[in-house]
Design an enzyme around this catalytic site. Structure first.
Site, PDB file in Angstrom:
ATOM      1  N   ASP A  36       0.815  -1.222   0.000  1.00  0.00           N
ATOM      2  CA  ASP A  36       0.000   0.000   0.000  1.00  0.00           C
ATOM      3  C   ASP A  36       0.850   1.275   0.000  1.00  0.00           C
ATOM      4  O   ASP A  36       0.456   2.296   0.567  1.00  0.00           O
ATOM      5  CB  ASP A  36      -0.956   0.036   1.213  1.00  0.00           C
ATOM      6  CG  ASP A  36      -1.769  -1.238   1.325  1.00  0.00           C
ATOM      7  OD1 ASP A  36      -2.273  -1.670   0.286  1.00  0.00           O
ATOM      8  OD2 ASP A  36      -1.884  -1.796   2.431  1.00  0.00           O
ATOM      9  N   LYS A  55       2.086   2.224  -5.200  1.00  0.00           N
ATOM     10  CA  LYS A  55       2.798   1.789  -6.414  1.00  0.00           C
ATOM     11  C   LYS A  55       1.974   2.032  -7.685  1.00  0.00           C
ATOM     12  O   LYS A  55       2.530   2.374  -8.718  1.00  0.00           O
ATOM     13  CB  LYS A  55       3.112   0.283  -6.333  1.00  0.00           C
ATOM     14  CG  LYS A  55       4.074  -0.062  -5.219  1.00  0.00           C
ATOM     15  CD  LYS A  55       4.321  -1.559  -5.141  1.00  0.00           C
ATOM     16  CE  LYS A  55       3.168  -2.351  -4.567  1.00  0.00           C
ATOM     17  NZ  LYS A  55       2.846  -2.110  -3.165  1.00  0.00           N
ATOM     18  N   GLY A  94      -4.351  -4.222  -4.320  1.00  0.00           N
ATOM     19  CA  GLY A  94      -5.303  -3.224  -4.797  1.00  0.00           C
ATOM     20  C   GLY A  94      -4.535  -1.987  -5.180  1.00  0.00           C
ATOM     21  O   GLY A  94      -4.005  -1.295  -4.325  1.00  0.00           O
ATOM     22  N   HIS A  95      -4.403  -1.735  -6.470  1.00  0.00           N
ATOM     23  CA  HIS A  95      -3.643  -0.574  -6.937  1.00  0.00           C
ATOM     24  C   HIS A  95      -4.610   0.516  -7.400  1.00  0.00           C
ATOM     25  O   HIS A  95      -5.411   0.300  -8.298  1.00  0.00           O
ATOM     26  CB  HIS A  95      -2.681  -0.989  -8.055  1.00  0.00           C
ATOM     27  CG  HIS A  95      -1.586  -1.895  -7.572  1.00  0.00           C
ATOM     28  ND1 HIS A  95      -0.814  -2.666  -8.395  1.00  0.00           N
ATOM     29  CD2 HIS A  95      -1.141  -2.145  -6.316  1.00  0.00           C
ATOM     30  CE1 HIS A  95       0.059  -3.345  -7.669  1.00  0.00           C
ATOM     31  NE2 HIS A  95      -0.123  -3.051  -6.404  1.00  0.00           N
ATOM     32  N   GLN A 132       2.026  -5.947  -3.089  1.00  0.00           N
ATOM     33  CA  GLN A 132       2.370  -5.989  -1.652  1.00  0.00           C
ATOM     34  C   GLN A 132       3.718  -5.284  -1.421  1.00  0.00           C
ATOM     35  O   GLN A 132       4.012  -4.351  -2.144  1.00  0.00           O
ATOM     36  CB  GLN A 132       2.389  -7.422  -1.125  1.00  0.00           C
ATOM     37  CG  GLN A 132       1.019  -8.080  -1.020  1.00  0.00           C
ATOM     38  CD  GLN A 132       0.581  -8.759  -2.298  1.00  0.00           C
ATOM     39  OE1 GLN A 132       1.367  -9.437  -2.939  1.00  0.00           O
ATOM     40  NE2 GLN A 132      -0.652  -8.589  -2.678  1.00  0.00           N
TER      41      GLN A 132
END
Ligand code: IMP
Length: 429
Positions: A13, A16, A40-41, A224
């Site tokens: 988080d 990225k 989750g990006h 991650q």
């Protein structure tokens, strides 16, 4: 620089997605090497928010080839859902998505077994995202997994699924007394997925190696972060893949000599979701402030993230493990208005002071942070696009981090939007 890896330097988080989105403009191909839809990006374009779990955020740029490598574990239902959501918002996927035929699949029994296992562990649970990631990797290593190419061959798929279900159903029954899965039902569902996905499935390693040999820019995206890496993170409170840069080669099928640089993504403070040690965690008003101002809620699960100060000991470990050639600093604007910024430079543990990140979670659990204090800044850094436009103390904060880590800041993110970014050094030309 044809091949650049972007990897999280903390517990994930770090932001990225936004950096990958920026770098993707100059890339020919964007490839993801590990993890699954636990990631989750988030990318914000014209105030529109896109949260991607599996597909590299390069897909938001027209005409970029986006690769999901063999090191990723895929829930095909989630992949199809993500593709449909993008298409419905006008994103052209066309032939731009390539999924490795060797990528392992997340099966319904992986999710069921994970849920049961987490609930049995009580207070010792990992706090996973509940997506079946760990169990899919378990099957991969046990050589009982089902790969993308397997579901393209109905005869072989049924055989492998029958064997897998026999074991999974017995486990579910014996350990947890829960009902098992019906072969035909799972088979039918996954056969429909295969039909939809088959045009995107192929030899991703070959395609990537060809692009690299032709001198094309390949952006390699980690999910991650280093401290969640199965080997180099805070085991057992980690994810089940090599999130650090080393995973890029095995997760894509390219050699280490092909890699030209590794950019670590560092949030200006630290966050963690799930359980496990976190020495600089703030369970006070400052922690709450960071969580609320930084919008620190999981992009995948919505869970509140644990928040704390920047930890140089952990980051030093990340520099070493990844061989970082530079870093990107994100969410600097969240620290605007903080009077005194604390930064952890050592740990006090078992009566001694150490600057080395301990190799196991139990020792890390006993570590007390030793802080240095830096002066904050009053001015807003929100949306600033030039290094010179930052308040003096914000620049000092960045220089202090550079000095401590021995690498330079290539990019600084000053807001959620795509253009709220300072570029110090371009990595792709
Ligand atoms: P899993 O990856 O779902 O097995 O979860 C293992 C650990 O990794 C848990 O602490 C999760 O909260 C954490 N985790 C997994 N994916 C992410 C992510 O994308 N960001 C932050 N933490 C994650």
């Amino acid at each position: 620089m044809p091949a650049l890896i972007v990897a999280g330097a903390q517990w994930g988080d770090e932001g990225k997605g936004k950096l990958v989105d920026h770098l993707a403009r100059q890339a020919h191909t964007v490839a993801r090497y590990q993890g699954g839809h636990n990631a989750g990006h988030t990318v914000v374009i014209n105030n529109e928010k896109f949260i991607l779990h599996l597909i590299p955020s390069g897909i938001l740029h027209e005409g970029k080839l986006c690769v999901i490598g063999n090191g990723v574990v895929i829930d095909p239902a989630c992949l199809i859902e993500e593709m449909d959501a993008l298409i419905s918002r006008g994103v052209n996927i066309g032939d731009n998505l390539l999924v490795s035929e060797n990528a392992h699949l997340i099966m319904p029994y992986h999710m069921a077994l994970e849920a049961a296992s987490e609930s049995r562990m009580g207070s010792k649970k990992i706090g996973t995202t509940g997506r079946g990631i760990g169990l899919a990797y378990t099957d991969k290593m046990a050589r009982t997994g089902i790969r993308m190419k397997d579901i393209m061959d109905p005869g072989l798929f049924k055989e492998r699924l029958r064997a897998a279900l026999e074991k999974a159903n017995r486990l579910l029954d014996a350990l947890y007394g829960t009902q098992g899965f019906v072969l035909e039902e799972v088979f039918d569902k996954y056969t429909v997925y295969a039909e939809r996905l088959k045009k995107h499935v192929g030899n991703a390693g070959l395609v990537l190696n060809t692009a690299l040999r032709e001198g094309k820019n390949v952006l390699i995206e980690g999910a991650q972060g280093t401290l969640l890496d199965i080997d180099h993170g805070t085991y057992p409170y980690v994810t089940s893949s090599n999130a650090s840069a080393g995973g890029a080669c095995t997760g894509l099928g390219i050699g280490p000599t092909m890699i030209d640089g590794v950019m670590g993504v560092i949030k200006a403070y630290t966050t963690r979701v799930g359980n496990g040690p976190f020495p600089t965690e703030l369970e006070d008003k400052t922690g709450e402030f960071l969580r609320e101002k930084g919008g620190e809620y999981g992009a995948t699960t919505g869970r509140p993230r644990r928040c704390g100060w920047l930890d140089i000991v952990a980051l030093d470990h990340a520099v070493r493990v990844n061989g970082l050639s530079g870093f990107a600093l994100t969410k600097l604007d969240i620290l605007d208005g903080v009077d005194t910024i604390k930064v952890c430079t050592a740990y006090r543990v078992d009566g001694a002071v150490t600057r080395e990140f301990p190799p196991d979670a139990a020792t890390l659990e006993r570590c007390e942070p030793v802080y240095e204090e830096l002066k904050g800044w009053k001015e807003s850094t929100s949306g600033i696009k030039k290094l010179g436009g930052l308040p003096a103390n914000a620049r000092k904060y960045i220089e202090w981090i550079e000095d401590r880590l021995g690498i330079g800041a290539d990019m600084i993110s000053t807001g959620q939007r795509r253009d709220e970014l300072i570029i110090v050094k371009e990595n792709f030309h």
